[in-house]
Design a protein around this motif. Sequence first.
Motif, PDB file in Angstrom:
ATOM      1  N   ARG A  34       0.832  -1.208   0.000  1.00 14.24           N
ATOM      2  CA  ARG A  34       0.000   0.000   0.000  1.00 14.24           C
ATOM      3  C   ARG A  34       0.866   1.256   0.000  1.00 14.24           C
ATOM      4  O   ARG A  34       0.557   2.251  -0.646  1.00 14.24           O
ATOM      5  CB  ARG A  34      -0.906  -0.008   1.225  1.00 14.24           C
ATOM      6  N   ARG A  35       1.946   1.216   0.760  1.00  9.60           N
ATOM      7  CA  ARG A  35       2.849   2.368   0.790  1.00  9.60           C
ATOM      8  C   ARG A  35       3.376   2.689  -0.609  1.00  9.60           C
ATOM      9  O   ARG A  35       3.535   3.860  -0.971  1.00  9.60           O
ATOM     10  CB  ARG A  35       4.017   2.069   1.728  1.00  9.60           C
TER      11      ARG A  35
ATOM     12  N   ALA B 200       0.658   4.231  -2.863  1.00 11.12           N
ATOM     13  CA  ALA B 200       0.423   5.635  -2.521  1.00 11.12           C
ATOM     14  C   ALA B 200       1.426   6.545  -3.231  1.00 11.12           C
ATOM     15  O   ALA B 200       1.174   7.733  -3.414  1.00 11.12           O
ATOM     16  CB  ALA B 200       0.504   5.828  -1.010  1.00 11.12           C
TER      17      ALA B 200
ATOM     18  N   ASP C 153      -9.132   0.711  -3.058  1.00  8.28           N
ATOM     19  CA  ASP C 153      -9.452   2.127  -3.251  1.00  8.28           C
ATOM     20  C   ASP C 153      -8.614   2.776  -4.361  1.00  8.28           C
ATOM     21  O   ASP C 153      -8.518   3.998  -4.438  1.00  8.28           O
ATOM     22  CB  ASP C 153      -9.288   2.898  -1.938  1.00  8.28           C
TER      23      ASP C 153
ATOM     24  N   TRP D 265      -7.944  10.813  -5.094  1.00  9.45           N
ATOM     25  CA  TRP D 265      -6.517  10.813  -5.406  1.00  9.45           C
ATOM     26  C   TRP D 265      -6.103  12.031  -6.244  1.00  9.45           C
ATOM     27  O   TRP D 265      -4.942  12.131  -6.674  1.00  9.45           O
ATOM     28  CB  TRP D 265      -6.135   9.547  -6.180  1.00  9.45           C
TER      29      TRP D 265
ATOM     30  N   LEU E  12       0.805  12.549  -0.467  1.00  8.27           N
ATOM     31  CA  LEU E  12       0.473  11.129  -0.402  1.00  8.27           C
ATOM     32  C   LEU E  12      -0.803  10.964   0.388  1.00  8.27           C
ATOM     33  O   LEU E  12      -1.114  11.739   1.274  1.00  8.27           O
ATOM     34  CB  LEU E  12       1.596  10.338   0.280  1.00  8.27           C
ATOM     35  N   GLY E  13      -1.493   9.893   0.055  1.00 11.32           N
ATOM     36  CA  GLY E  13      -2.679   9.578   0.833  1.00 11.32           C
ATOM     37  C   GLY E  13      -3.937  10.060   0.142  1.00 11.32           C
ATOM     38  O   GLY E  13      -3.914  11.005  -0.639  1.00 11.32           O
ATOM     39  N   VAL E  14      -5.004   9.376   0.451  1.00  9.54           N
ATOM     40  CA  VAL E  14      -6.305   9.707  -0.108  1.00  9.54           C
ATOM     41  C   VAL E  14      -6.798  10.990   0.551  1.00  9.54           C
ATOM     42  O   VAL E  14      -6.717  11.134   1.762  1.00  9.54           O
ATOM     43  CB  VAL E  14      -7.290   8.551   0.184  1.00  9.54           C
TER      44      VAL E  14
ATOM     45  N   HIS F 114       3.469   5.204   9.776  1.00 14.85           N
ATOM     46  CA  HIS F 114       2.133   4.629   9.588  1.00 14.85           C
ATOM     47  C   HIS F 114       2.078   3.147   9.930  1.00 14.85           C
ATOM     48  O   HIS F 114       1.051   2.646  10.361  1.00 14.85           O
ATOM     49  CB  HIS F 114       1.660   4.879   8.149  1.00 14.85           C
TER      50      HIS F 114
ATOM     51  N   GLU G 142      -2.116   2.941   6.565  1.00 13.20           N
ATOM     52  CA  GLU G 142      -1.577   2.173   5.451  1.00 13.20           C
ATOM     53  C   GLU G 142      -0.460   2.873   4.689  1.00 13.20           C
ATOM     54  O   GLU G 142       0.329   2.244   4.011  1.00 13.20           O
ATOM     55  CB  GLU G 142      -2.697   1.803   4.502  1.00 13.20           C
ATOM     56  N   PHE G 143      -0.443   4.178   4.771  1.00 23.37           N
ATOM     57  CA  PHE G 143       0.661   4.911   4.169  1.00 23.37           C
ATOM     58  C   PHE G 143       0.791   6.256   4.849  1.00 23.37           C
ATOM     59  O   PHE G 143      -0.111   6.691   5.557  1.00 23.37           O
ATOM     60  CB  PHE G 143       0.523   5.081   2.649  1.00 23.37           C
ATOM     61  N   PRO G 144       1.928   6.909   4.637  1.00 20.70           N
ATOM     62  CA  PRO G 144       2.129   8.187   5.313  1.00 20.70           C
ATOM     63  C   PRO G 144       1.224   9.252   4.718  1.00 20.70           C
ATOM     64  O   PRO G 144       0.729   9.105   3.609  1.00 20.70           O
ATOM     65  CB  PRO G 144       3.589   8.514   5.014  1.00 20.70           C
TER      66      PRO G 144
ATOM     67  N   LEU H 258       1.699  13.000   3.662  1.00 18.37           N
ATOM     68  CA  LEU H 258       2.706  14.041   3.490  1.00 18.37           C
ATOM     69  C   LEU H 258       2.039  15.316   3.033  1.00 18.37           C
ATOM     70  O   LEU H 258       1.008  15.298   2.385  1.00 18.37           O
ATOM     71  CB  LEU H 258       3.751  13.618   2.456  1.00 18.37           C
TER      72      LEU H 258
END
Lengths: 430, 430
Positions: free
Chosen positions: A315-316, A319, A355, A407, A426-428, B416, B422-424, B426
């Motif tokens: 997942r990282r 992202a 997702d 996203w 990063l990240g939703v 995380h 699940e992810f950072p 930023l």
Amino acid sequence: MSNERHEDPYLIISSDCHAGLPTEEYRPYLDPRFHRDFDDFLAGREARREAMTRLGVRNEAFADKWFHDNEEGLRGGWDPAQRIKELDGDGVAAEVVFPDADAVDSRTAAPFGVGLGLSGDQDPELGMAGAKAHNRWLAEFVSANPARHCGVALLPVTADVREVVAEIHRAKESGLGALMIPSMWVDKAPYHDRRYDPVWAAAAETGMPVVTHSGAAPREEYGDHLGIYVSEVTWWPARPLWFLLWSGAFERHPGLRFGVAESGCWWLPNLLWFMDRLYLGAHGGKKLSPFAELKRPPSEYLDRQVFVCATNTKRRELAQRYEIGVDNILWGSDFPHPEGTWPDTRAWLRRTFHDIPVGETRRMLGLAAAEVFGFDVRALDPIARRIGPTPADLGQPADQAAVEASWARSREVGRHWLTDHEFPVLGVNP
Amino acid sequence: MSNERHEDPYLIISSDCHAGLPTEEYRPYLDPRFHRDFDDFLAGREARREAMTRLGVRNEAFADKWFHDNEEGLRGGWDPAQRIKELDGDGVAAEVVFPDADAVDSRTAAPFGVGLGLSGDQDPELGMAGAKAHNRWLAEFVSANPARHCGVALLPVTADVREVVAEIHRAKESGLGALMIPSMWVDKAPYHDRRYDPVWAAAAETGMPVVTHSGAAPREEYGDHLGIYVSEVTWWPARPLWFLLWSGAFERHPGLRFGVAESGCWWLPNLLWFMDRLYLGAHGGKKLSPFAELKRPPSEYLDRQVFVCATNTKRRELAQRYEIGVDNILWGSDFPHPEGTWPDTRAWLRRTFHDIPVGETRRMLGLAAAEVFGFDVRALDPIARRIGPTPADLGQPADQAAVEASWARSREVGRHWLTDHEFPVLGVNP
């Protein structure tokens, strides 16, 4: 390709799978001149297994359970019919086939250790003999279902260049589709050396991507500390990337495709950021001389000629896909290795991609690999329709607008150093 | 420490600066037994400069302008009074002093190349002699303003262990405060080897942090391709980190502090994520044996015993500070190297830190370094009040609530993999 409606099953291509004969069965594929050396190699197996156990790469208790629980499926490591059954079960329509089916006990090591341990300091004559033996068997193996397998020929690229180039053409004609070179040249010429130009030219001419795969590393430096090995084993296969890039190999051979397999892709954003900035004149490089062998920023070569067989994507990593480049990420199941997703690939995909936008998922799970390795998506379409999971199976909603929107900011910023942003997003979005 | 009100000037400690004598002036500090070898070393200077120019590390046109524009300030590389003037100008109250003032022309290389090029394969006798010469001079140099300089002793750690341990104690008694070891052991024992235990114990006992610094790399592999060198030169000094960690050195020596200098810190989040997951039983490591030499996850050792002298921190790195650990990031000016921020440090700081919370900025710009290297913040306070830039000078708003809030989500997610995300995350929240 008719995979266009949201609910269509995915065409899944695993860009990292493994096949290999139980070692002793390679004998008929090996030039008889090397049968005596092969006996010596077989005699050393127990010592090698002990060394692996000492380093902790091999865990006795895990190994017992693994072989007990998966006896039938593991035969798919060399049995074409069993293999198709396992691929179907995982929803995988096609695959790229690296060596060494057995990553637990090395029972299927190619002769003379030319499989995932392929290394630049190998005896050139034995190395080429072992590689040819594996390549001959692999060509037979993939011929049972040519649309579903892309066989990766072993290429001891530090051997005599004429022999290496000849083996590229022989492998291509035999039905193989890619070339694995050692991650480490060790005491041979590094990959910036012009001596390899005929090799890169032949790879480009035959349309065979050149790939490194994790496995080899300077183990003699690690003592019995497994964590050291695991912490850097992905760096060594990535290293040829910047040797090829900065020496202009991608500029001189625009048809060359280079990939790094089973080494993740988490390291790529930093590398691209660092290399692009260096090329584009970052402050830290001002005292240095210019980079005459490149005509464009490193990330442009990457998008044009480089890919990562990222295997069991995390997942990282997903992202970070707008920095890496969605089309540069090729998912893989690593069948039949225990660190991969087999035999639970469908559940892994759901946990990992639920997702992610469907269009991007299609690229990463198959369509990008189809382009890199030359799979015939038309031929694979009926198979994908029969076995492939659908977006709904992956938990992806039918209404993709919200997914895309979540996203949007991350995608818009992308490679922030090229889009006038100061860092990635990063990240939703909430 | 009285630095508590928002508007107080920053106490800035550069964790990466450089000093060194013009090479020929090291002679009086060198044991006379080695004067003949020193003549040979001096005679080879031109050849080494040509090699650097060929690799492109040295750019003739840049070098001419650099020395012309900065003649006076560059004398601060070895002249204590001039140095204080330059530090004051930059707003830097104190500094950690590595070797090699001149990173453009190597005119201040320590004898026998034991400066930033310090390498494991160095002749042990010459290496120790050269190191002692530099260390003797450096002790004199820092004694002019002991509160403002922490001198880094050169430690050819691959030499005879008893001599190495003796040099640690001698260096400490002479007034030096840290130890630089080679990034690369080359043909000597890797740093997991128990032979080094007395060295780590002596470092812990004397309270001297052990540091690697970028510079050395396997240049013989790079041909004349500078981009290759730059792309991996930061990996080699980071490498000892996982050798020490997985071999249990931090567990056996809880007082040992280890740092990586001038190698950025962008690589640390991925490394921590990867190593913690491995230790905590990630799927990919299930086939492997457990890691008996550690008693806690790698990130805990990192927070307890590891730091990065991240030098000229980049915005991308600061965005990742909740993964790296705010207290693990030690800013540095790299004075007097051209890739650093001198003589425009104040402007660099403003561009880099304007939207970072003041409290965190205080840690990264000085307070964390004060703890690691044992600076006396009380003694430095009046200097900081006289020369240090204020938060307002850095463009940081007096009302910090909004700044804190903009990073809240990123801080909350942090590492995380340890906070069940699940992810950072930023980037500043919109």
